[in-house]
Design an enzyme around this catalytic site. Structure first.
Site, short mmCIF file in Angstrom:
data_model
loop_
_atom_site.label_atom_id
_atom_site.label_comp_id
_atom_site.label_asym_id
_atom_site.label_seq_id
_atom_site.Cartn_x
_atom_site.Cartn_y
_atom_site.Cartn_z
N LYS A 181 24.29 44.11 25.88
CA LYS A 181 25.03 45.23 26.44
C LYS A 181 26.09 44.67 27.38
O LYS A 181 25.77 44.01 28.37
CB LYS A 181 24.07 46.16 27.19
CG LYS A 181 24.78 47.33 27.85
CD LYS A 181 23.81 48.32 28.45
CE LYS A 181 24.54 49.44 29.16
NZ LYS A 181 23.61 50.40 29.76
N ARG A 191 29.42 58.03 31.95
CA ARG A 191 29.13 58.13 33.38
C ARG A 191 29.61 59.47 33.94
O ARG A 191 29.00 60.00 34.87
CB ARG A 191 29.74 56.95 34.14
CG ARG A 191 29.05 55.63 33.74
CD ARG A 191 29.65 54.41 34.42
NE ARG A 191 29.12 53.18 33.84
CZ ARG A 191 29.58 51.96 34.10
NH1 ARG A 191 30.59 51.80 34.96
NH2 ARG A 191 29.04 50.91 33.53
N LYS A 203 28.61 46.60 37.40
CA LYS A 203 27.37 46.20 36.72
C LYS A 203 27.45 44.79 36.14
O LYS A 203 26.66 44.42 35.28
CB LYS A 203 27.04 47.24 35.64
CG LYS A 203 26.80 48.65 36.20
CD LYS A 203 26.16 49.60 35.17
CE LYS A 203 25.80 50.95 35.82
NZ LYS A 203 25.06 51.84 34.89
N GLU A 219 20.19 36.14 24.25
CA GLU A 219 19.51 37.39 24.64
C GLU A 219 18.66 37.93 23.50
O GLU A 219 17.55 38.42 23.70
CB GLU A 219 20.55 38.45 25.04
CG GLU A 219 21.32 38.16 26.32
CD GLU A 219 20.57 38.56 27.58
OE1 GLU A 219 19.39 38.93 27.50
OE2 GLU A 219 21.19 38.49 28.66
N LYS A 234 26.04 46.66 22.12
CA LYS A 234 26.70 47.81 22.72
C LYS A 234 27.83 47.36 23.64
O LYS A 234 27.57 46.49 24.47
CB LYS A 234 25.65 48.58 23.54
CG LYS A 234 26.18 49.72 24.35
CD LYS A 234 25.09 50.32 25.19
CE LYS A 234 25.68 51.40 26.06
NZ LYS A 234 24.70 52.01 26.93
N SER A 260 30.54 56.14 24.25
CA SER A 260 31.32 57.32 24.64
C SER A 260 32.84 57.09 24.60
O SER A 260 33.58 57.93 24.10
CB SER A 260 30.90 57.77 26.03
OG SER A 260 31.05 56.74 26.98
N TYR A 299 27.99 59.61 18.82
CA TYR A 299 28.23 61.03 19.12
C TYR A 299 28.81 61.74 17.90
O TYR A 299 28.94 62.95 17.91
CB TYR A 299 29.17 61.15 20.34
CG TYR A 299 28.58 60.41 21.54
CD1 TYR A 299 27.60 61.01 22.33
CD2 TYR A 299 28.95 59.10 21.83
CE1 TYR A 299 27.01 60.33 23.38
CE2 TYR A 299 28.36 58.40 22.88
CZ TYR A 299 27.40 59.02 23.65
OH TYR A 299 26.81 58.34 24.69
C1 PBG Z 1 23.09 53.15 31.54
C2 PBG Z 1 23.69 53.52 30.22
C3 PBG Z 1 25.07 53.55 29.96
C4 PBG Z 1 25.22 53.96 28.63
C5 PBG Z 1 23.95 54.16 28.11
N1 PBG Z 1 23.00 53.86 29.11
C6 PBG Z 1 26.23 53.33 30.85
C7 PBG Z 1 26.23 52.22 31.80
O1 PBG Z 1 25.64 51.15 31.58
O2 PBG Z 1 26.85 52.42 32.84
C8 PBG Z 1 26.55 54.15 27.97
C9 PBG Z 1 26.61 54.88 26.69
C10 PBG Z 1 27.96 55.38 26.33
O3 PBG Z 1 28.99 55.05 26.95
O4 PBG Z 1 28.03 56.15 25.35
N2 PBG Z 1 21.77 52.83 31.61
#
Ligand code: PBG
Length: 315
Positions: A181, A191, A203, A219, A234, A260, A299
């Site tokens: 990720k 968010r 992060k 990983e 991701k 997203s 989505y």
């Molecule tokens: C956080 C989390 C995030 C997403 C899924 N779980 C955002 C982040 O790490 O800030 C993002 C998914 C998306 O953007 O569709 N635990």
């Protein structure tokens, strides 16, 4: 002839629909940066799941949008067995036992710091986070989730969660590891949907550097060793090479999260008449499968399923 020779198939069975939830049972709040997606109260959530099942989508990943006054440093609300998220899961499972439900394990929806891990003196404390994640995962397993999805990127959490689940009798609850990720700009609309942006800092101390590919393999091998059932990359589109690399290195099923921001970009261009939404959607999703993923969190899940049902033939 093109159909005979087509190498990649994208079926509705490959898709997982992410859904956002809120406590108010009657709510259906549009998310501005995710056109067509809503914060769903229980009633709208049940309708959405029913409609999606009818269209051919059988798997869902659920994310709670929690009111600020319920947030604290350890994300206590996340492991209260009567919280609205877990109550909704019980309700979905009793109405639609065929729905396959995947959870989100991370502190950020419940954390007053807006981080995925426990924040101590401005730093993320990896090892203090692990027992908190385990409490969440156990509460989710108890409520009826089929699979837990740790999206937090703490080190060692897959093994930690696997043994916590096993020791408590949840040997059949699977783990979808958010393995690679990346610290990505493409999570912005998510968010917004959860109001979960970090209150300070970013992060980058736990999410990966977009410049790194080999690290994703490391990983993946760790998560596999620790007991992951599925490994995830991701976001998806900027990381197709990473999906392909993991496909070659691991025999585990691979999930890709079409996040997203990727959805929002296409929606915005289509709304302006700059791009053909359906064609671009199918091309995007097929490319993620072609790179080597088995399943895709997107989505677009319901929209794709409806398109297939309507007899749409691409290219
Ligand atoms: C956080 C989390 C995030 C997403 C899924 N779980 C955002 C982040 O790490 O800030 C993002 C998914 C998306 O953007 O569709 N635990």
């Amino acid at each position: 002839m093109r159909a005979l020779m087509r190498e990649t198939y994208l079926g509705t069975e490959h898709l997982i629909a992410p859904l956002f939830m809120v406590a108010n049972a009657d709510a259906k709040n549009p998310i501005k940066s995710l056109p067509g997606q809503y914060q769903l109260g229980l009633n709208a959530l049940l309708s959405e799941i029913e409609e999606s099942l009818n269209a051919g989508i059988q798997s869902f990943v659920l994310f709670p949008a929690v009111d600020d006054y319920l947030k604290d440093k350890t994300g206590t609300y996340g492991f209260q067995s009567d919280n609205f998220y877990l109550q909704a899961v019980r309700e979905i499972k009793s109405r639609f036992p065929e729905a396959y439900l995947i959870s989100d394990v991370a502190l950020d929806p419940y954390s007053s710091d807006g981080h995925d891990g426990y924040v101590d003196n401005g730093k993320i404390d990896n090892d203090k986070t692990l027992p908190l994640l385990a409490r969440q995962a156990l509460a989710q397993a108890e409520a009826g989730f089929d699979m837990v999805g740790p999206s937090d990127m703490m080190d060692g959490r897959i093994g930690y969660l696997r043994s916590a689940l096993d020791q408590n009798g949840y040997t059949e609850v699977s783990i979808m590891a958010y393995t690679a990720k990346y610290a990505s700009a493409f999570y912005g609309p998510f968010r917004d949907a959860l109001d979960s942006a970090p209150k300070s800092g970013d992060k980058k101390t736990y999410q990966m550097d977009p410049a790194n590919g080999r690290e994703a393999i490391r990983e993946a091998l760790l998560d596999e060793e620790e007991g992951a059932d599925v490994i995830m990359v991701k976001p998806a589109l900027c990381y197709l090479d990473v999906i392909q690399a993991l496909r070659q290195q691991s025999t585990l099923p691979i999930a890709a999260y079409n996040v997203s921001g990727e959805y929002a970009m296409l929606k915005a261009a289509a709304a302006n008449g700059w791009i053909d939404e359906n064609k671009a959607m199918v091309e995007m999703l097929i490319s993620i499968r072609r790179a080597g993923s088995d399943m895709i969190l997107t989505y677009f899940a319901k929209a794709y399923a409806k398109l297939v049902k309507s007899g749409y033939a691409y290219h």
